[in-house]
Structure formats: C-alpha cells, structure tokens
Design an enzyme around this catalytic site. Structure first.
Site, PDB file in Angstrom:
ATOM      1  N   VAL A  78      31.030  39.621  36.232  1.00  0.00           N
ATOM      2  CA  VAL A  78      32.032  39.412  37.224  1.00  0.00           C
ATOM      3  C   VAL A  78      30.827  38.142  37.216  1.00  0.00           C
ATOM      4  O   VAL A  78      31.450  36.405  37.197  1.00  0.00           O
ATOM      5  CB  VAL A  78      31.999  39.639  38.624  1.00  0.00           C
ATOM      6  CG1 VAL A  78      32.344  38.872  39.823  1.00  0.00           C
ATOM      7  CG2 VAL A  78      32.409  40.924  38.531  1.00  0.00           C
ATOM      8  N   LYS A  99      31.667  45.769  46.338  1.00  0.00           N
ATOM      9  CA  LYS A  99      32.572  47.015  47.848  1.00  0.00           C
ATOM     10  C   LYS A  99      31.783  47.977  48.151  1.00  0.00           C
ATOM     11  O   LYS A  99      31.927  49.004  49.207  1.00  0.00           O
ATOM     12  CB  LYS A  99      33.764  47.585  46.655  1.00  0.00           C
ATOM     13  CG  LYS A  99      33.042  48.303  45.843  1.00  0.00           C
ATOM     14  CD  LYS A  99      33.960  47.723  44.270  1.00  0.00           C
ATOM     15  CE  LYS A  99      33.874  47.822  42.821  1.00  0.00           C
ATOM     16  NZ  LYS A  99      34.536  48.045  42.163  1.00  0.00           N
ATOM     17  N   GLU A 147      35.957  39.520  48.690  1.00  0.00           N
ATOM     18  CA  GLU A 147      38.012  39.167  48.519  1.00  0.00           C
ATOM     19  C   GLU A 147      37.801  40.160  47.269  1.00  0.00           C
ATOM     20  O   GLU A 147      38.679  40.877  47.071  1.00  0.00           O
ATOM     21  CB  GLU A 147      37.868  37.995  48.238  1.00  0.00           C
ATOM     22  CG  GLU A 147      39.293  38.065  47.838  1.00  0.00           C
ATOM     23  CD  GLU A 147      40.812  38.416  49.050  1.00  0.00           C
ATOM     24  OE1 GLU A 147      41.371  37.696  49.352  1.00  0.00           O
ATOM     25  OE2 GLU A 147      41.873  39.696  48.100  1.00  0.00           O
ATOM     26  N   VAL A 199      37.711  44.685  47.170  1.00  0.00           N
ATOM     27  CA  VAL A 199      38.826  45.001  46.827  1.00  0.00           C
ATOM     28  C   VAL A 199      40.084  44.863  46.091  1.00  0.00           C
ATOM     29  O   VAL A 199      40.984  43.803  46.062  1.00  0.00           O
ATOM     30  CB  VAL A 199      39.864  45.726  48.148  1.00  0.00           C
ATOM     31  CG1 VAL A 199      41.205  46.315  48.264  1.00  0.00           C
ATOM     32  CG2 VAL A 199      38.401  45.609  49.387  1.00  0.00           C
ATOM     33  N   GLY A 256      40.684  43.818  43.281  1.00  0.00           N
ATOM     34  CA  GLY A 256      40.005  42.227  41.899  1.00  0.00           C
ATOM     35  C   GLY A 256      40.445  41.242  42.224  1.00  0.00           C
ATOM     36  O   GLY A 256      40.509  40.552  43.075  1.00  0.00           O
ATOM     37  N   GLY A 284      35.741  50.704  26.933  1.00  0.00           N
ATOM     38  CA  GLY A 284      35.823  50.193  28.092  1.00  0.00           C
ATOM     39  C   GLY A 284      36.675  50.133  29.324  1.00  0.00           C
ATOM     40  O   GLY A 284      35.555  49.400  29.685  1.00  0.00           O
ATOM     41  N   GLU A 318      33.474  54.245  32.628  1.00  0.00           N
ATOM     42  CA  GLU A 318      31.821  53.794  32.594  1.00  0.00           C
ATOM     43  C   GLU A 318      31.031  54.968  31.207  1.00  0.00           C
ATOM     44  O   GLU A 318      32.086  55.797  31.603  1.00  0.00           O
ATOM     45  CB  GLU A 318      31.364  53.665  33.963  1.00  0.00           C
ATOM     46  CG  GLU A 318      31.642  52.787  34.709  1.00  0.00           C
ATOM     47  CD  GLU A 318      30.641  51.370  34.558  1.00  0.00           C
ATOM     48  OE1 GLU A 318      29.813  50.821  33.717  1.00  0.00           O
ATOM     49  OE2 GLU A 318      31.722  50.235  34.833  1.00  0.00           O
ATOM     50  N   ASP A 358      35.277  54.960  44.421  1.00  0.00           N
ATOM     51  CA  ASP A 358      35.030  53.813  44.251  1.00  0.00           C
ATOM     52  C   ASP A 358      36.780  52.896  44.893  1.00  0.00           C
ATOM     53  O   ASP A 358      36.443  52.170  46.039  1.00  0.00           O
ATOM     54  CB  ASP A 358      35.365  53.177  42.622  1.00  0.00           C
ATOM     55  CG  ASP A 358      35.593  51.831  42.676  1.00  0.00           C
ATOM     56  OD1 ASP A 358      35.028  50.548  42.834  1.00  0.00           O
ATOM     57  OD2 ASP A 358      37.016  51.582  42.500  1.00  0.00           O
ATOM     58  N   LYS A 391      37.078  50.838  48.246  1.00  0.00           N
ATOM     59  CA  LYS A 391      38.080  49.879  48.952  1.00  0.00           C
ATOM     60  C   LYS A 391      38.776  50.536  50.596  1.00  0.00           C
ATOM     61  O   LYS A 391      39.470  49.195  51.059  1.00  0.00           O
ATOM     62  CB  LYS A 391      38.625  49.593  47.479  1.00  0.00           C
ATOM     63  CG  LYS A 391      37.935  49.019  46.603  1.00  0.00           C
ATOM     64  CD  LYS A 391      38.586  49.591  45.117  1.00  0.00           C
ATOM     65  CE  LYS A 391      37.692  49.462  44.199  1.00  0.00           C
ATOM     66  NZ  LYS A 391      38.375  48.529  42.611  1.00  0.00           N
TER      67      LYS A 391
END
Ligand SMILES: NC(=O)c1ccc[n+]([C@@H]2O[C@H](COP(=O)([O-])OP(=O)(O)OC[C@H]3O[C@@H](n4cnc5c(N)ncnc54)[C@H](OP(=O)(O)O)[C@@H]3O)[C@@H](O)[C@H]2O)c1
Length: 429
Positions: free
Chosen positions: A15, A106, A130, A133, A135, A188, A191, A202, A206
C-alpha cells in the site's frame, strides 16, 4: 494555489509503494482538485530496497517512529500494519505532535480507534482510515458524509476478498476448502498464514469500524461474534445452489431492540439478492438508511492500486480542509451501545447432518425440532444407502438461535448421528 501539503509515509510495502506511485502519477490532477500541491517529504521503512520508485527523491528514515517524532510533515501516513507496536506508536506520536494521521490499518482502528479518535479530536487533527474498510470502495466517506441525513439501522457486506475468492472458487470448481486455499496462497490471494482472513478476524475488524460509523458508537471489536469459513464443505456449496442460495462470509451490524448485533459468519443469501453475485476478490457494502433506502457499493477490497486510491482520498480531504468527526459524531459523544447476544438472534437456518440411513431417523429429528418449537422448511436427502452414513440437509423457518443451539446439541446425541451437525445462518437480503 495554497501552500503545499507535506506528507510523510511510514511503510513502503504494497500500500505504501502504491500510495507514492499514485501521488507521483497524478500530482497535477490532485493539485487541481485540492487547490494544493501534495508533496511527499519523507518516507520510512526497514530497508531501502527497490520499491518501484526513486526512494532517494524523499528524505529516508529507517525508523518510522523517528520520522513521526522529527518530521515537519503536515500528515503522517501509517502503512505498516498491526494493532500494536510500531504502527500504534507512530499514530499516537503523530497526533501528540499535532500531525494529521492517515492509515489503512483496520486492526489498529478496530482495537484502538475510539482512543485514537479522542486524542485526534483533542489535538485538533484528523484521523482518517478510508482504506481500512473495503479497500478502494469509498465506504467510510459515503456512510459518514453521503448518508449523513439518514438514520442507519443496518450495514453489512462482503469485507474480505480472500474468503470471497475461496468461496467463489469452491462453487465454480466443486473443490474443497483446503485445496482452494492452497491455490489461493499460490496465486497470492491468501497469506502464508491465512487465519486472519479465513477465520473471520479481518472481516470483524472492518465490521467493528463500520458499526461505529453507522451507529455513532464506540469501536467495539470485542463485541463482534466471529466465525470463519474453514467448516464450509463442497457439499454445503452444492446444497446451497440446489436450495437457491450462495454462501458468503458476511459482516453484519444491525440495531435490534436487544442491542447492537455485530456478527461475522458464513451466510446463505438468496440468489435474487445483489450481494449473492459479488464474486471473487470483490467486496460489497450494503447500508440501509431510513430516507435513502438501501445502497450497495461494490469494488476491489484490497490490492496496491485500489487501497492507494482510498489512502490518497483521505490525504486530499486534509488538503482541502474537510474536517469530519472520525466516526461521524464527536469522539467525546460516541455511545457505548449494548451488544445483543447471539443467542437472542432470530433467523432461518440451514443444517447439514451426517446420519445413518435407517428407518426412524427423520421422526427422531422432527421430534427434537418440535420440542424446541423449530419449524422445518425443507429437507434434502440426495441418495439412499441403507445402513450407511449419508448427508441430510434441512432448512428451518425463522426461529431463535438459542432454540437451534439446543436442537443441534440434542441431534448430535442421537445414536445415528455420525458427526457434529453443521449449521449456516440464512439471511433474507
Ligand atoms: N495490502 C492490501 O491490499 C491492504 C488493503 C487494505 C488495507 N491494508 C492495510 O495496509 C497496511 C499495510 O499493508 P501492506 O499490505 O502494504 O503491508 P506490507 O506490504 O507488509 O507493507 C508493510 C511495510 O512496512 C514495513 N515495516 C515493517 N516494520 C516497520 C517499521 N518498524 N518501520 C518502518 N517500516 C516497517 C515492512 O517492511 P518489511 O517488508 O521489511 O517487513 C513493509 O515494507 C496494513 O495495515 C494493512 O492491513 C492493506
């Protein structure tokens, strides 16, 4: 043109690198839209390996905390990750030094969002998240600003692309969970340690954030009921198809008279529902507002470019001077709303049993359901194999979760029941 907005970026992984690339690629567009140049002044990561851009263009720190402590940037962008440790320290330090904070983290917001928002509010700076949550989907902005005039009773969605990819691939190929997970890892999409994704954590991070924005309450990760997708079998997927449903891992936040439901679990959703057709790595968020009715947003929930898009949207808001309370209402006024117990939940259920194929089985199961006031809607037994174990599936009409819990425990004790019953909640979206 106003003064340039100085930005320092901590963490140059997927990111972080994407964010630098976006700011470099669309500098002119951003300046025209915000009225200010957005200038990266410093970056931090553990080592200056090839990041796909000229790291030497920016002041380099190999200690993100040192950058947060010393930089003169207006905004610190935290893209390291993790609820504790360096990411938390960077954000707390930046706020204490009067810097705005943008993060995609997150886990951090789910665990410490309320405290960080209070600190940011006291310091007079923005805490923006932003990208945490959905993406690239601008879900926080649309809930907090676009729907500001609506009371929101429910928000839910497909919030984890890895799980949605796995469930989609299982349905399309008829393969089991483990095989598809291994493929997702090779491609990919998952993970090496997939537990945060496939065990629902995860999604729960969110959801806790979404509930806070939608209902103006504190971010309460501990109140989220969490189940993942490991127990979903190829049989469940095939039965769902036969019954007219798709299986999705959903995060659902809903106000009820008994308190706020915050739950993450696999759901059967009717094929007629838009969310049933959100497939692969895509995410979707649905919100019900009292005036707007239902809105649904679909898009890429992760990845370098979509996530960078959301990070830069937050930076642009700061450049424009748009200041909005972190979770829609002032942090000082966030309510600690009571959580509804899962046992009070009401809904319809799908149950898969593995039972010996012999006379009297259905009568015994029906008696247990009757004793707990649970009404059966449909039963499927695909093949007969007298004396052998066969899968039997049933769906119920709306009932209380507590009644289902008791029924499943009683069914499991029946001598012909060969394994623990597997239950999936049916959502009437
Ligand atoms: N990837 C996505 O699609 C996505 C989507 C939405 C939100 N997010 C969130 O965005 C954040 C970043 O995710 P990511 O996928 O970009 O992670 P990532 O690729 O692992 O990047 C994190 C970077 O931070 C570096 N780092 C680790 N410890 C550091 C420290 N003490 N000081 C400075 N840098 C340090 C890492 O270096 P090493 O590689 O050397 O450890 C790595 O380059 C996370 O909070 C994640 O949850 C990610």
């Amino acid at each position: 043109m106003g003064d340039p907005l100085r930005v320092a970026i901590a963490g140059l992984g997927t990111v972080g690198s994407g964010t630098v690339r976006l700011i470099e690629a669309n500098a002119g567009l951003l300046a025209a839209r915000t009225g200010r140049e957005i200038v990266i002044t410093a970056v931090a990561d553990l080592d200056p390996r090839d990041r796909g851009f000229a790291t030497e263009s920016y002041r380099w720190y190999d200690n993100a905390l040192a950058m947060a402590e010393n930089t003169d940037a207006d905004v610190i962008v935290e893209l390291i990750g993790g609820a504790e440790g360096i990411a938390r320290k960077v954000c707390e330090t930046a706020i204490a030094r009067g810097r705005h904070v943008v993060t995609a983290n997150k886990a951090l917001i789910a665990h410490h969002g309320t405290d960080l928002a209070r600190a940011a509010e006291a310091a007079g700076v923005t805490l923006a998240y932003e990208a945490a949550v959905g993406g690239g989907i601008p879900v926080i902005k649309s809930l907090r600003e676009g729907l500001v005039g609506n009371a929101c009773e429910r928000v839910y969605g497909i919030l984890n692309g890895t799980c949605n990819y796995i469930l989609t691939a299982m349905r399309e190929s008829g393969r089991g969970f483990q095989e598809v997970l291994a493929e997702a890892q090779a491609l990919g999409y998952a993970e090496a340690d997939p537990s945060f994704d496939v065990d629902g954590v995860d999604t729960a991070h969110k959801l806790a954030i979404l509930a806070s924005v939608a209902f103006g309450c504190t971010v309460d990760f501990a109140a989220v009921h969490i189940e993942g997708i490991r127990q979903i079998s190829a049989d469940d997927i095939a039965f769902a198809d036969e019954l007219g449903y798709r299986i999705k891992l959903l995060g659902i936040a809903k106000r009820t008279p008994a308190g706020v439901e915050r739950r993450v679990h696999p759901c059967m959703v009717p094929l007629g529902s838009p969310i049933a057709h959100v497939e692969g790595v895509f995410n979707a968020v649905v919100a019900d507002g009292d005036f707007v009715d239902t809105i649904i947003q679909v898009g890429r929930g992760a990845g370098e470019r979509p996530t960078a898009s959301a990070v830069v949207a937050d930076i642009a808001d700061i450049a424009r001077g748009n200041r909005v309370a972190t979770f829609a209402v002032s942090a000082a006024e966030l309510a600690a709303l009571p959580a509804a117990s899962m046992q009070n939940h009401r809904g319809a259920y799908y149950v898969r049993l593995m039972v010996l194929d012999k006379p009297g089985v259905f009568a015994d199961i029906a008696a247990i359901l009757r004793d707990h006031d649970v009404s059966m809607e449909a039963v499927i037994q695909r093949a007969r194999a007298p004396g052998e174990a066969v899968p039997v599936v049933m769906t119920t009409h709306e009932t209380a979760e507590s009644a289902m819990t008791h029924c499943l425990a009683a069914i499991q004790r029946l001598p012909f029941c060969q394994e623990a019953p597997h239950m999936i909640r049916i959502e009437p979206f």
